[in-house]
Design a protein around this motif. Structure first.
Motif, PDB file in Angstrom:
ATOM      1  N   ALA A  50       0.847  -1.200  -0.085  1.00  0.00           N
ATOM      2  CA  ALA A  50      -0.029  -0.051  -0.172  1.00  0.00           C
ATOM      3  C   ALA A  50       0.918   1.353   0.028  1.00  0.00           C
ATOM      4  O   ALA A  50       1.900   1.401   0.849  1.00  0.00           O
ATOM      5  N   MET A  51       0.703   2.232  -0.761  1.00  0.00           N
ATOM      6  CA  MET A  51       1.583   3.490  -1.039  1.00  0.00           C
ATOM      7  C   MET A  51       1.110   4.427  -0.206  1.00  0.00           C
ATOM      8  O   MET A  51       0.050   4.831  -0.468  1.00  0.00           O
ATOM      9  N   GLY A  52       2.103   4.806   0.808  1.00  0.00           N
ATOM     10  CA  GLY A  52       1.601   5.711   1.836  1.00  0.00           C
ATOM     11  C   GLY A  52       2.385   6.883   1.567  1.00  0.00           C
ATOM     12  O   GLY A  52       2.831   7.556   2.603  1.00  0.00           O
ATOM     13  N   ILE A  53       3.120   6.976   0.470  1.00  0.00           N
ATOM     14  CA  ILE A  53       3.855   8.404   0.325  1.00  0.00           C
ATOM     15  C   ILE A  53       3.170   9.187  -0.629  1.00  0.00           C
ATOM     16  O   ILE A  53       2.459   8.940  -1.593  1.00  0.00           O
ATOM     17  N   VAL A  54       2.901  10.448  -0.273  1.00  0.00           N
ATOM     18  CA  VAL A  54       1.734  11.382  -0.664  1.00  0.00           C
ATOM     19  C   VAL A  54       2.666  12.298  -1.850  1.00  0.00           C
ATOM     20  O   VAL A  54       1.958  12.886  -2.724  1.00  0.00           O
ATOM     21  N   ASP A  55       4.048  12.735  -1.581  1.00  0.00           N
ATOM     22  CA  ASP A  55       4.669  13.493  -2.568  1.00  0.00           C
ATOM     23  C   ASP A  55       4.630  12.887  -3.773  1.00  0.00           C
ATOM     24  O   ASP A  55       5.329  11.610  -3.979  1.00  0.00           O
ATOM     25  N   PRO A  56       3.868  13.274  -4.882  1.00  0.00           N
ATOM     26  CA  PRO A  56       3.794  12.704  -6.071  1.00  0.00           C
ATOM     27  C   PRO A  56       5.150  12.118  -6.728  1.00  0.00           C
ATOM     28  O   PRO A  56       5.249  11.097  -7.266  1.00  0.00           O
ATOM     29  N   GLY A  57       6.072  12.916  -6.791  1.00  0.00           N
ATOM     30  CA  GLY A  57       7.312  12.454  -7.619  1.00  0.00           C
ATOM     31  C   GLY A  57       8.037  11.361  -6.720  1.00  0.00           C
ATOM     32  O   GLY A  57       8.449  10.462  -7.377  1.00  0.00           O
ATOM     33  N   ARG A  58       7.979  11.509  -5.477  1.00  0.00           N
ATOM     34  CA  ARG A  58       8.812  10.133  -4.791  1.00  0.00           C
ATOM     35  C   ARG A  58       7.672   9.255  -4.859  1.00  0.00           C
ATOM     36  O   ARG A  58       8.291   8.072  -4.871  1.00  0.00           O
ATOM     37  N   LYS A  59       6.595   9.440  -4.628  1.00  0.00           N
ATOM     38  CA  LYS A  59       5.581   8.271  -4.798  1.00  0.00           C
ATOM     39  C   LYS A  59       5.869   7.362  -6.403  1.00  0.00           C
ATOM     40  O   LYS A  59       5.967   6.371  -6.058  1.00  0.00           O
ATOM     41  N   GLU A  60       5.842   8.060  -7.174  1.00  0.00           N
ATOM     42  CA  GLU A  60       6.181   7.569  -8.444  1.00  0.00           C
ATOM     43  C   GLU A  60       7.772   6.861  -8.461  1.00  0.00           C
ATOM     44  O   GLU A  60       7.828   5.817  -9.227  1.00  0.00           O
ATOM     45  N   LYS A  61       8.738   7.595  -8.000  1.00  0.00           N
ATOM     46  CA  LYS A  61       9.781   7.120  -7.763  1.00  0.00           C
ATOM     47  C   LYS A  61       9.915   5.623  -7.169  1.00  0.00           C
ATOM     48  O   LYS A  61      10.468   4.521  -7.773  1.00  0.00           O
ATOM     49  N   TYR A  62       9.249   5.606  -6.135  1.00  0.00           N
ATOM     50  CA  TYR A  62       9.371   4.378  -5.274  1.00  0.00           C
ATOM     51  C   TYR A  62       8.498   3.193  -5.709  1.00  0.00           C
ATOM     52  O   TYR A  62       8.827   2.054  -5.719  1.00  0.00           O
ATOM     53  N   ILE A  63       7.273   3.732  -6.486  1.00  0.00           N
ATOM     54  CA  ILE A  63       6.483   2.754  -7.098  1.00  0.00           C
ATOM     55  C   ILE A  63       7.336   2.042  -8.292  1.00  0.00           C
ATOM     56  O   ILE A  63       7.337   0.736  -8.334  1.00  0.00           O
ATOM     57  N   ARG A  64       8.121   2.801  -9.181  1.00  0.00           N
ATOM     58  CA  ARG A  64       8.714   2.075 -10.048  1.00  0.00           C
ATOM     59  C   ARG A  64       9.868   1.265  -9.506  1.00  0.00           C
ATOM     60  O   ARG A  64      10.134   0.272 -10.202  1.00  0.00           O
ATOM     61  N   LEU A  65      10.643   1.384  -8.496  1.00  0.00           N
ATOM     62  CA  LEU A  65      11.611   0.771  -7.938  1.00  0.00           C
ATOM     63  C   LEU A  65      10.825  -0.279  -7.516  1.00  0.00           C
ATOM     64  O   LEU A  65      11.437  -1.694  -7.760  1.00  0.00           O
ATOM     65  N   LEU A  66       9.919  -0.541  -6.712  1.00  0.00           N
ATOM     66  CA  LEU A  66       9.372  -1.651  -6.355  1.00  0.00           C
ATOM     67  C   LEU A  66       8.751  -2.343  -7.223  1.00  0.00           C
ATOM     68  O   LEU A  66       8.668  -3.737  -7.542  1.00  0.00           O
ATOM     69  N   LYS A  67       8.197  -1.784  -8.369  1.00  0.00           N
ATOM     70  CA  LYS A  67       7.560  -2.505  -9.379  1.00  0.00           C
ATOM     71  C   LYS A  67       8.618  -3.618 -10.247  1.00  0.00           C
ATOM     72  O   LYS A  67       8.529  -4.433 -10.818  1.00  0.00           O
ATOM     73  N   GLU A  68      10.066  -2.808 -10.442  1.00  0.00           N
ATOM     74  CA  GLU A  68      11.027  -3.778 -10.721  1.00  0.00           C
ATOM     75  C   GLU A  68      11.407  -5.164 -10.094  1.00  0.00           C
ATOM     76  O   GLU A  68      11.900  -5.882 -10.717  1.00  0.00           O
ATOM     77  N   LYS A  69      10.775  -4.932  -9.077  1.00  0.00           N
ATOM     78  CA  LYS A  69      10.987  -6.392  -8.192  1.00  0.00           C
ATOM     79  C   LYS A  69       9.872  -7.076  -8.141  1.00  0.00           C
ATOM     80  O   LYS A  69       9.314  -7.843  -7.289  1.00  0.00           O
ATOM     81  N   ASN A  70       8.869  -6.662  -9.114  1.00  0.00           N
ATOM     82  CA  ASN A  70       7.395  -7.333  -9.298  1.00  0.00           C
ATOM     83  C   ASN A  70       6.596  -7.173  -8.053  1.00  0.00           C
ATOM     84  O   ASN A  70       5.771  -7.953  -7.656  1.00  0.00           O
ATOM     85  N   ALA A  71       6.401  -6.108  -7.376  1.00  0.00           N
ATOM     86  CA  ALA A  71       5.690  -5.834  -6.141  1.00  0.00           C
ATOM     87  C   ALA A  71       4.442  -5.417  -6.864  1.00  0.00           C
ATOM     88  O   ALA A  71       4.231  -4.930  -8.212  1.00  0.00           O
ATOM     89  N   GLU A  72       3.240  -5.805  -6.266  1.00  0.00           N
ATOM     90  CA  GLU A  72       1.899  -5.665  -6.337  1.00  0.00           C
ATOM     91  C   GLU A  72       1.236  -4.816  -5.517  1.00  0.00           C
ATOM     92  O   GLU A  72       1.284  -5.049  -4.160  1.00  0.00           O
ATOM     93  N   PHE A  73       0.691  -3.629  -6.104  1.00  0.00           N
ATOM     94  CA  PHE A  73       0.097  -2.755  -5.067  1.00  0.00           C
ATOM     95  C   PHE A  73      -1.436  -3.054  -5.211  1.00  0.00           C
ATOM     96  O   PHE A  73      -2.044  -3.289  -6.098  1.00  0.00           O
ATOM     97  N   VAL A  74      -1.894  -2.863  -3.837  1.00  0.00           N
ATOM     98  CA  VAL A  74      -3.498  -2.894  -3.671  1.00  0.00           C
ATOM     99  C   VAL A  74      -4.179  -1.599  -3.444  1.00  0.00           C
ATOM    100  O   VAL A  74      -3.172  -0.486  -2.918  1.00  0.00           O
ATOM    101  N   THR A  75      -5.352  -1.314  -3.731  1.00  0.00           N
ATOM    102  CA  THR A  75      -6.122  -0.076  -3.520  1.00  0.00           C
ATOM    103  C   THR A  75      -6.947  -0.238  -2.359  1.00  0.00           C
ATOM    104  O   THR A  75      -7.491  -1.079  -1.974  1.00  0.00           O
ATOM    105  N   LEU A  76      -6.712   0.626  -1.509  1.00  0.00           N
ATOM    106  CA  LEU A  76      -7.295   0.604  -0.204  1.00  0.00           C
ATOM    107  C   LEU A  76      -8.401   1.886  -0.167  1.00  0.00           C
ATOM    108  O   LEU A  76      -8.094   2.895  -0.758  1.00  0.00           O
ATOM    109  N   TRP A  77      -9.587   1.421   0.232  1.00  0.00           N
ATOM    110  CA  TRP A  77     -10.553   2.456   0.725  1.00  0.00           C
ATOM    111  C   TRP A  77     -11.374   2.620   1.837  1.00  0.00           C
ATOM    112  O   TRP A  77     -11.380   1.430   2.387  1.00  0.00           O
ATOM    113  N   ALA A  78     -11.458   3.610   2.210  1.00  0.00           N
ATOM    114  CA  ALA A  78     -12.034   3.640   3.727  1.00  0.00           C
ATOM    115  C   ALA A  78     -13.693   3.280   3.849  1.00  0.00           C
ATOM    116  O   ALA A  78     -14.244   3.185   2.683  1.00  0.00           O
TER     117      ALA A  78
END
Lengths: 213, 214
Positions: free
Chosen positions: A74-102
């Protein structure tokens, strides 16, 4: 049930944890079983020394983390630039992201959110278009278009706006009807945006004006 | 069911009343016992509730009231200095204060909270937040990890990110305290202000970004 790892760089990770717990409890209450087991958080190397939570264990830095099967993020970084950076890094490791809703989000039952969103918005209408990895935290989304990687924070109201990719909208802002906010822009807290904002621009004030660097 | 008396019948007293009243209603809807028996208010002006749709009476004046039995008290005052003065005076007389947390607020179960706090409906209080004694969170958003000192008050649509608010601070409506800031004790943040740097104790700040005034 999957192991849930929260990706964060500050205590917003705990806010994401709260949303995940609420969502999981909703599923259990409706006899659909547990969704996740929240196992901890990972963070960037440069913040690991100062980030310690009592109720969410530190697992690793993002850079060193080994992704395994039966694990979602679950992506808990709100700064868009850093969010995208770490998503790409984790995607390279085949990470799967989940959508959370309250559980208290008011959204049409037919609405399908894209990957990696954190949705804790007060209302989303059926004509809203929400991209991937969008964070909406106690904001009013209505029928807005919100581009991927954007973050719309507390009490911000973007109900009929067109928000580009990678935009950060700080707490208590209002983006007026049909205004277009260009990609990678930043709207400072308590601003009221009445005119289109060009890409890569920071604005602040009532009405919002470009911030001098 | 706990007997409760609300101290002060002004606007915050009425907010406290509605928190307790609504919690009772929510319990009843779920088929549970109502948690509170609201005995009434104590207030130095005995006609303060005239014209309001509140059935519970003003039982007496604050200056003359002493605890009578096992009843507990909820603080219904918002101004930090007055709240502290009154809380200390009344606790010296044996008043026992409880927290009033709306069931319609979104409050993490792992927060640390002192005594005499009021959290109204529509508030969100995130994980590991620390609230001191007699803090009022009134329709506000308190992000995880924030610390709010004793006797402080946040008002409608206030946002406190991961910041530290010291004792006795008043934060006006729609103010934003941004990540990492410390707001000094007994200061005031005016309505709509955006605090981007630490605030010294005892000052008033206003504006976007907030600057000292006065």
């Amino acid at each position: 049930m999957k192991d849930l790892v929260i990706v964060c760089e500050d205590s917003f990770g705990l806010d994401v944890k709260m949303i995940a717990e609420g969502m999981d409890a909703y599923y259990v209450k409706n006899n659909r079983g547990h969704l996740f087991d929240i196992i901890g958080f990972i963070c960037p190397e440069n913040v690991k020394e100062k980030l310690q939570f009592k109720t969410l264990p530190f697992l690793s830095t993002i850079e060193d983390y080994q992704v395994s099967d039966n694990m979602v993020f679950a992506m808990g970084i709100v700064d868009p630039g850093r969010k995208e950076k770490y998503i790409r890094l984790l995607k390279e490791k085949n990470a799967e992201f989940v959508t959370l809703w309250a559980p208290w989000v008011l959204a049409p039952l037919t609405m399908k959110f894209k990957e990696g969103c954190i949705i804790a918005a007060h209302s989303i209408k059926e004509n809203a278009e929400i991209g991937e990895f969008v964070t909406m935290f106690h904001s009013m989304a209505g029928g807005a278009k919100v581009g991927s990687f954007s973050s719309i924070m507390s009490y911000a109201n973007v109900t009929t706006a067109d928000i580009g990719e990678g935009v950060y909208i700080a707490p208590n802002c209002a983006v007026m009807e049909n205004v277009v906010v260009g990609e990678k822009s930043v709207i400072f807290p308590n601003s009221v945006v009445v005119k289109n904002v060009k890409a890569n621009t920071k604005v602040s004030g009532i009405p919002a004006r470009k911030v001098k660097d | 069911m706990q007997d409760v008396i609300i101290v002060c019948a002004g606007s915050y007293g009425k907010e406290a009343y509605w928190v307790l009243h609504e919690n009772n209603r929510q319990a009843k809807l779920k088929g549970l016992e109502e948690p509170y028996n609201i005995l009434g208010f104590i207030n130095d002006k005995l006609d303060a509730l005239d014209g309001y749709d509140i059935n519970e009476p003003i039982l007496g004046t604050i200056q003359d009231w002493y605890p009578k039995g096992d009843e507990k008290y909820v603080m219904g005052l918002g101004t930090p200095k007055d709240k502290k003065m009154l809380a200390e005076k009344l606790m010296a007389r044996g008043f026992q204060f409880i927290n009033a947390v709306s069931d319609l607020a979104n409050v993490s179960p792992d927060i640390k909270m002192g005594i005499g706090c009021l959290i109204t409906m529509g508030s969100t209080v995130g994980c590991e937040v620390e609230l001191g004694d007699f803090t009022n969170i009134n329709g506000s958003m308190i992000y995880s990890g924030a610390k709010i000192g004793s006797y402080s008050t946040t008002t409608g649509f206030t946002v406190v990110e991961n910041a530290t608010v010291k004792e006795g601070v008043y934060i006006g409506s729609k103010a934003v305290i941004t990540n990492g800031c410390t707001v000094g004790a007994w200061s005031q943040v005016a309505v709509g202000s955006v605090v981007t740097e630490d605030v010294r104790p005892g000052v008033t700040v206003f504006g976007m970004p907030a600057q000292e005034i006065g």
